[in-house]
Scaffold this active site. Structure first.
Site, mmCIF file in Angstrom:
data_model
loop_
_atom_site.group_PDB
_atom_site.id
_atom_site.type_symbol
_atom_site.label_atom_id
_atom_site.label_comp_id
_atom_site.label_asym_id
_atom_site.label_seq_id
_atom_site.Cartn_x
_atom_site.Cartn_y
_atom_site.Cartn_z
ATOM 1 N N GLY A 262 0.814 -1.218 0.000
ATOM 2 C CA GLY A 262 0.000 0.000 0.000
ATOM 3 C C GLY A 262 0.840 1.256 0.000
ATOM 4 N N GLU A 263 1.905 1.247 0.788
ATOM 5 C CA GLU A 263 2.798 2.403 0.812
ATOM 6 C C GLU A 263 3.500 2.576 -0.532
ATOM 7 O OE1 GLU A 263 6.276 4.545 3.457
ATOM 8 O OE2 GLU A 263 5.715 2.489 3.939
ATOM 9 N N ALA A 264 3.908 1.473 -1.135
ATOM 10 C CA ALA A 264 4.570 1.550 -2.439
ATOM 11 C C ALA A 264 3.633 2.142 -3.492
ATOM 12 C CB ALA A 264 5.042 0.165 -2.878
#
Length: 142
Positions: A62-64
Site C-alpha cells: 500500500g505504501e509503495a
C-alpha cells in the site's frame, strides 16, 4: 480537475519501476496515471504463520502504490516525494488469490500530497484501507 492537476500535465510523468521488495512480493502494475495507480499482488508468498495475508505485506504494498501515485504527480513538474505518514485499517483477511491495490489522490499540492489506497480481494471486498501523505521535494543532486 483542479488547477494543480492541469499545471501538472507539463512534463511526462515518471514511469513506475518496481523495487526488489516489490518483485519479491509478486507485485504487478495494472494501470498508472496521475489520477490512479492500480497494482495486484498474490496472497500466496505474502502470508503470516496462520496463512492469512500479512498485515505488513498490506502496508508495504500500500505504501509503495501510494508513493508511486505521488511520484507520478510530482514528476510532472520536476519534483519527487518523500513519505511523511502512512496509516492503515485492516478490515478482513485474505487467504488466497490476488489482491488489487488502488491509489487515488485525496489532495495534490505543490508541497504535499495525500492518497487513499484501497486493497481489495477478488470479490471486491475491502481488505485494507491506507492513507499516505508525501512531502513534495526537489530531486536529489547526484
Amino acid at each position: 480537475m483542479t488547477d494543480m492537476q492541469h499545471q501538472a500535465r507539463n512534463l511526462e510523468p515518471w514511469t513506475i519501476e518496481l523495487g526488489e521488495l516489490d518483485r519479491r512480493m509478486g507485485v504487478r502494475i495494472i494501470e498508472e496515471s496521475v489520477d490512479k495507480v492500480v497494482a495486484t499482488m498474490p496472497v500466496e508468498g505474502n502470508t503470516q504463520s496462520f496463512g492469512l495475508l500479512h498485515g505488513g505485506a498490506s502496508l508495504a504494498v500500500g505504501e509503495a502504490v501510494g508513493s508511486w501515485a505521488a511520484v507520478k504527480f510530482a514528476s510532472t513538474f520536476g519534483k519527487v516525494v518523500v513519505g511523511v505518514d502512512v496509516n492503515a485499517t485492516h478490515h478482513r483477511s485474505a487467504t488466497e488469490g490476488l489482491v488489487t491495490i488502488t491509489a487515488t489522490p485525496i489532495k495534490l499540492g505543490r508541497r504535499m500530497t495525500s492518497h487513499e489506497v484501497l486493497i481489495t480481494d477478488e470479490q471486491q471486498r475491502r481488505i485494507c484501507t491506507l492513507r499516505i501523505t508525501n512531502l513534495v521535494v526537489d530531486k536529489p543532486k547526484h
